[in-house]
Design a protein around this motif. Structure first.
Motif, mmCIF file in Angstrom:
data_model
loop_
_atom_site.group_PDB
_atom_site.id
_atom_site.type_symbol
_atom_site.label_atom_id
_atom_site.label_comp_id
_atom_site.label_asym_id
_atom_site.label_seq_id
_atom_site.Cartn_x
_atom_site.Cartn_y
_atom_site.Cartn_z
ATOM 1 N N THR A 1 0.862 -1.190 0.000
ATOM 2 C CA THR A 1 0.000 0.000 0.000
ATOM 3 C C THR A 1 0.897 1.239 0.000
ATOM 4 N N PHE A 2 0.274 2.370 -0.313
ATOM 5 C CA PHE A 2 1.056 3.616 -0.291
ATOM 6 C C PHE A 2 0.179 4.764 0.191
ATOM 7 N N ASP A 3 0.823 5.800 0.666
ATOM 8 C CA ASP A 3 0.119 7.017 1.071
ATOM 9 C C ASP A 3 1.124 8.168 1.105
ATOM 10 N N PHE A 4 0.598 9.361 1.330
ATOM 11 C CA PHE A 4 1.441 10.560 1.418
ATOM 12 C C PHE A 4 1.265 11.201 2.792
ATOM 13 N N SER A 5 1.178 10.375 3.811
ATOM 14 C CA SER A 5 0.863 10.847 5.152
ATOM 15 C C SER A 5 2.098 11.384 5.872
ATOM 16 N N SER A 6 1.828 12.049 6.983
ATOM 17 C CA SER A 6 2.908 12.588 7.810
ATOM 18 C C SER A 6 3.357 11.586 8.876
ATOM 19 N N SER A 7 2.843 10.359 8.778
ATOM 20 C CA SER A 7 3.209 9.356 9.783
ATOM 21 C C SER A 7 4.721 9.170 9.841
ATOM 22 N N LEU A 8 5.207 8.928 11.028
ATOM 23 C CA LEU A 8 6.639 8.719 11.217
ATOM 24 C C LEU A 8 7.051 7.353 10.684
ATOM 25 N N ASP A 9 8.280 7.278 10.203
ATOM 26 C CA ASP A 9 8.815 6.004 9.733
ATOM 27 C C ASP A 9 9.030 5.107 10.951
ATOM 28 N N PRO A 10 8.232 4.037 11.102
ATOM 29 C CA PRO A 10 8.347 3.221 12.325
ATOM 30 C C PRO A 10 9.652 2.442 12.397
ATOM 31 N N ASN A 11 10.271 2.222 11.263
ATOM 32 C CA ASN A 11 11.500 1.421 11.230
ATOM 33 C C ASN A 11 12.617 2.207 10.537
ATOM 34 N N PRO A 12 13.274 3.097 11.267
ATOM 35 C CA PRO A 12 14.322 3.920 10.648
ATOM 36 C C PRO A 12 15.531 3.074 10.241
ATOM 37 N N ASP A 13 16.356 3.647 9.398
ATOM 38 C CA ASP A 13 17.574 2.987 8.932
ATOM 39 C C ASP A 13 18.570 2.901 10.093
ATOM 40 N N LEU A 14 18.909 1.675 10.507
ATOM 41 C CA LEU A 14 19.796 1.467 11.656
ATOM 42 C C LEU A 14 21.180 0.974 11.228
ATOM 43 N N THR A 15 21.573 1.314 10.018
ATOM 44 C CA THR A 15 22.881 0.878 9.517
ATOM 45 C C THR A 15 23.999 1.317 10.443
ATOM 46 N N ALA A 16 23.870 2.536 10.990
ATOM 47 C CA ALA A 16 24.912 3.072 11.880
ATOM 48 C C ALA A 16 24.500 2.963 13.341
ATOM 49 N N PHE A 17 23.515 2.097 13.622
ATOM 50 C CA PHE A 17 23.019 1.947 14.992
ATOM 51 C C PHE A 17 22.727 0.455 15.180
ATOM 52 N N THR A 18 23.795 -0.311 15.402
ATOM 53 C CA THR A 18 23.679 -1.771 15.313
ATOM 54 C C THR A 18 23.497 -2.475 16.651
ATOM 55 N N GLY A 19 23.651 -1.759 17.757
ATOM 56 C CA GLY A 19 23.654 -2.441 19.049
ATOM 57 C C GLY A 19 22.290 -2.734 19.609
ATOM 58 N N ALA A 20 21.212 -2.097 19.074
ATOM 59 C CA ALA A 20 19.858 -2.319 19.600
ATOM 60 C C ALA A 20 18.860 -2.004 18.498
ATOM 61 N N SER A 21 17.698 -2.594 18.624
ATOM 62 C CA SER A 21 16.639 -2.283 17.663
ATOM 63 C C SER A 21 15.859 -1.059 18.153
ATOM 64 N N VAL A 22 15.264 -0.330 17.188
ATOM 65 C CA VAL A 22 14.517 0.898 17.505
ATOM 66 C C VAL A 22 13.213 0.894 16.720
ATOM 67 N N SER A 23 12.141 1.259 17.383
ATOM 68 C CA SER A 23 10.882 1.507 16.674
ATOM 69 C C SER A 23 10.412 2.924 17.018
ATOM 70 N N VAL A 24 9.768 3.549 16.063
ATOM 71 C CA VAL A 24 9.318 4.939 16.220
ATOM 72 C C VAL A 24 7.800 4.973 16.149
ATOM 73 N N ASP A 25 7.197 5.828 16.976
ATOM 74 C CA ASP A 25 5.739 5.937 17.014
ATOM 75 C C ASP A 25 5.378 7.388 17.342
ATOM 76 N N GLY A 26 4.069 7.649 17.392
ATOM 77 C CA GLY A 26 3.607 8.992 17.750
ATOM 78 C C GLY A 26 3.187 9.804 16.534
ATOM 79 N N THR A 27 2.725 11.010 16.797
ATOM 80 C CA THR A 27 2.313 11.955 15.750
ATOM 81 C C THR A 27 3.104 13.236 15.927
ATOM 82 N N TYR A 28 3.849 13.580 14.917
ATOM 83 C CA TYR A 28 4.701 14.768 14.994
ATOM 84 C C TYR A 28 3.838 16.025 15.052
#
Length: 666
Positions: free
Chosen positions: A408-435
């Motif tokens: 699916t696709f959209d043009f929403s302002s939703s935050l990317d829940p799974n950011p690029d962690l190429t330079a952040f390898t020691g832990a997983s991160v998820s993003v949530d909320g409304t900016y």
């Protein structure tokens, strides 16, 4: 003795003429434009006998003079012109002012307010079918008010054009009659015959002409003809009349007045024509303001709506824009190519797979160089997305579709829940909320110091900076933090860290979006739009929305009950819209109030002008009436005076006759 009879005869005839003059004055006391006549009585040439004795020969009426005060007459023409100009404009402005009345239940301001009240209800119950139905109902009521006001102003403009044309034709008829009267007056004066009646008729016609236009009347050197100028050029010169006509601008539709002989434009400075021409400008100006309001409302609401997610979630099938583009190879900022003006900037498109993993991609558009074709190509370059230009007849439309099932696709302002962690390898991160921030930005999260274990190392912190390097927040993820728990970052952003060991300098970035489409192109191309049309006459609720209420995009994510986009749409009611071509820093309500106030001010000024010129006109009429009008009392006194003269002359003739008889009897 014969001379005595002649003297008596002249007295009788003179008294008779004077009484006829007074009687004619009395008969015409209420005749519009009639000027009092005065019988000028003078003695006849005396007789000198051979001895040099001078003997009077009686009396006569040397002239029946038409009483007039020309400077008052000319001033009356001027004031009549100014009064009728103000009156013609005021009557129409008052009508226009009624359209923008803010007090009625179905006034534009109140229907807009009612529409946003229903948007607010949507933000409270984003999943309610009845609330969505009410929203469409209120939107329909609002756009119908826009449509009716647009039509009403168009009707006013059409009527004023007809009025201008008919007034010019009427002025032509009067000008020709006045020129004919000038000719007849010249001929009568050449024979020594008084042309007073014709001069009265001419002044009446000149008064009628001054009601229609500024006449600038001048009297020729021989004081016989009256000439007029209009727009700085001769309209009536002796027995010649220059005729006028009208022409309509092929672009603006405005009516202008021109001389038939050479098509030179004439701009009226008074009379009904000035009022009509001024109102033509007024009506066009306020119609343009109404269109600005409709365009701002539709454009801004569509911009937010296009960035939202509807009740069914992100788009899972082909979406075709509703905006037809005549030439897909023209730059997107080409005048009149699109209904709303686009801007250069970034568009963020989010593509989500069947597992819920989302990828947000940014494309950059330069509206001075990019075309509909290149825009489609850039969207087509987004992974798992296909975009193209679809041609139907001579119209081109943007079409977007996921390339694989489950995407699916959209043009929403939703935050990317799974950011690029190429330079952040020691832990997983998820993003949530409304900016909730005001601007698009990129926040970078960087581990400070030498790092450590999440939830264990007491000094472990993560610094958050914006794209300008400003520190926005410092997060404590040391021994006071429980891995897997949510951290409030800033501006509505939340993150969750798993357990793990982080190295100093490890980082990841999150795009935070207040406006996912800085270009406004998605809404402008009619993708996921709530309204169609961009003028007062054409604004409407999009047919797809009316037929399927689930398409109302109240959410900014696929979460159940999400109302973030409805809140954004609701905020538009009082938001100051800065676009110079639309509301120039005013809110919708402020714009309506200011526009209504401007119309009211113009109507008030024209009313004051009308009353001022009307008072001056009445004063001049009174002054002229006192100077040249008929006074019944004065004419009765004249009748009595010349009746006595008649009787005395008759008695004189009788006495002379008796004397003659006695002499003959000697």
């Amino acid at each position: 003795m014969g001379l005595g009879l002649e003297i008596g005869k002249t007295g009788i005839l003179t008294a008779q003429k004077a009484m006829l003059t007074a009687g004619n004055n009395i008969a015409n006391a209420n005749t519009p434009g009639f000027s009092k006549r005065t019988a000028i009585v003078s003695s006849a040439t005396p007789f000198i006998d051979p001895s040099g004795f001078t003997i009077g020969t009686g009396v006569g009426v040397s002239e029946v003079r038409r009483e007039t005060v020309e400077f008052l007459t000319l001033r009356l023409f001027e004031k009549q012109s100014l009064f009728n100009g103000a009156e013609a404009r005021n009557l129409r402005l008052t009508d226009l002012e009624g359209l923008f009345n803010e007090l009625g239940d179905f006034s534009l301001k109140n229907t807009i307010s009612g529409f946003f009240d229903s948007v607010q209800e949507l933000s409270k119950s984003p999943d309610s079918a009845s609330v969505r139905a009410q929203l469409v109902e209120k939107a329909d009521s609002m756009v119908q008010t826009f449509n009716q006001m647009g039509k009403d102003i168009d009707d006013m403009i059409a009527r004023v054009k007809d009025d201008i044309i008919s007034t010019v034709n009427e002025a032509n008829g009067l000008a020709e009659k006045i020129a004919d009267l000038n000719k007849n007056i010249i001929q009568l004066n050449a024979t020594g015959v008084s042309a007073g009646e014709l001069e009265d008729q001419r002044d009446v016609l000149l008064t009628d002409l001054s009601k229609l236009m500024d006449t600038n009347v001048t009297i020729s050197g021989d004081s016989i003809t009256k000439n007029t100028k209009f727009g700085g050029r001769d309209l009536i010169l002796a027995d010649m009349a220059a005729l006028l006509t009208t022409e309509e601008d092929s672009v603006t539709g405005d009516i202008s007045i021109i001389f038939k002989s050479d098509s030179v434009t004439a701009v009226p400075n008074g009379g009904a024509l000035k009022g009509l021409m001024d109102f033509q400008t007024d009506a066009n100006t306020f119609k343009a303001e109404l269109d600005k309001l409709a365009a701002a409302l539709a454009g801004e609401f569509n911009r937010i709506h296009s960035e939202g997610i509807n009740f069914n979630g992100s788009f899972s099938s082909t979406i075709t824009g509703k905006t037809a583009v005549s030439d897909a190879t023209l730059a997107l900022d080409t005048v009149n190519l699109l209904p709303f003006e686009p801007s250069s900037g970034d568009i963020f498109v989010t593509v989500t797979d069947s597992s819920g993993s989302a990828v947000k991609t940014k494309i950059t558009v330069d509206v001075t160089a990019d075309t509909l074709t290149t825009l489609a190509a850039k969207l087509d370059g987004v992974a798992n997305l296909s975009a193209s230009v679809v041609t139907v007849g001579s119209s081109n439309f943007l079409e977007i579709t996921p390339t694989s099932s489950g995407f699916t696709f959209d043009f929403s302002s939703s935050l990317d829940p799974n950011p690029d962690l190429t330079a952040f390898t020691g832990a997983s991160v998820s993003v949530d909320g409304t900016y909730t921030g005001d601007d698009n930005d990129t926040y970078t999260f960087t581990v400070l110091g030498s790092g450590g274990t999440v939830g264990n190392t007491s000094t472990l912190t993560i610094e958050v900076k914006d794209s300008g390097g400003v520190v926005m927040q410092t997060l404590d993820v040391g021994d006071d933090y429980v891995p897997g728990s949510e951290i409030d970052v800033i501006d509505g952003i939340k993150i969750v860290l798993s357990g793990g060991v982080l190295a100093g300098g490890d980082n990841f970035s999150v795009d935070v979006l207040n406006d996912p489409d800085e270009t406004n192109l998605i809404a402008t191309m009619g993708v996921n739009a709530f309204f169609s049309g961009n003028t007062a006459n054409t604004i409407a609720v999009d047919a797809s929305i009316k037929s399927d209420l689930s398409l109302i995009a109240a959410a900014s994510s696929n979460s159940v009950g999400d109302n973030a986009n409805a809140l954004r749409m609701n905020d538009l009611e009082f938001k100051r819209i800065s676009n110079v071509d639309t509301l120039n820093g005013r809110s919708l309500g402020e714009f309506i109030s200011e526009t209504a106030a401007q119309i009211g001010s113009q109507a008030n000024i024209s009313e004051i002008t009308m009353k001022t010129q009307g008072n001056a006109l009445e004063s001049l009429k009174t002054l002229k009436e006192q100077s040249v009008g008929v006074s019944i009392d004065e004419e009765l006194a004249e009748l009595l005076k010349f009746e006595q003269m008649f009787n005395a002359s008759a008695r004189f003739i009788s006495a002379v006759n008796e004397s003659i008889e006695r002499i003959l009897q000697l």
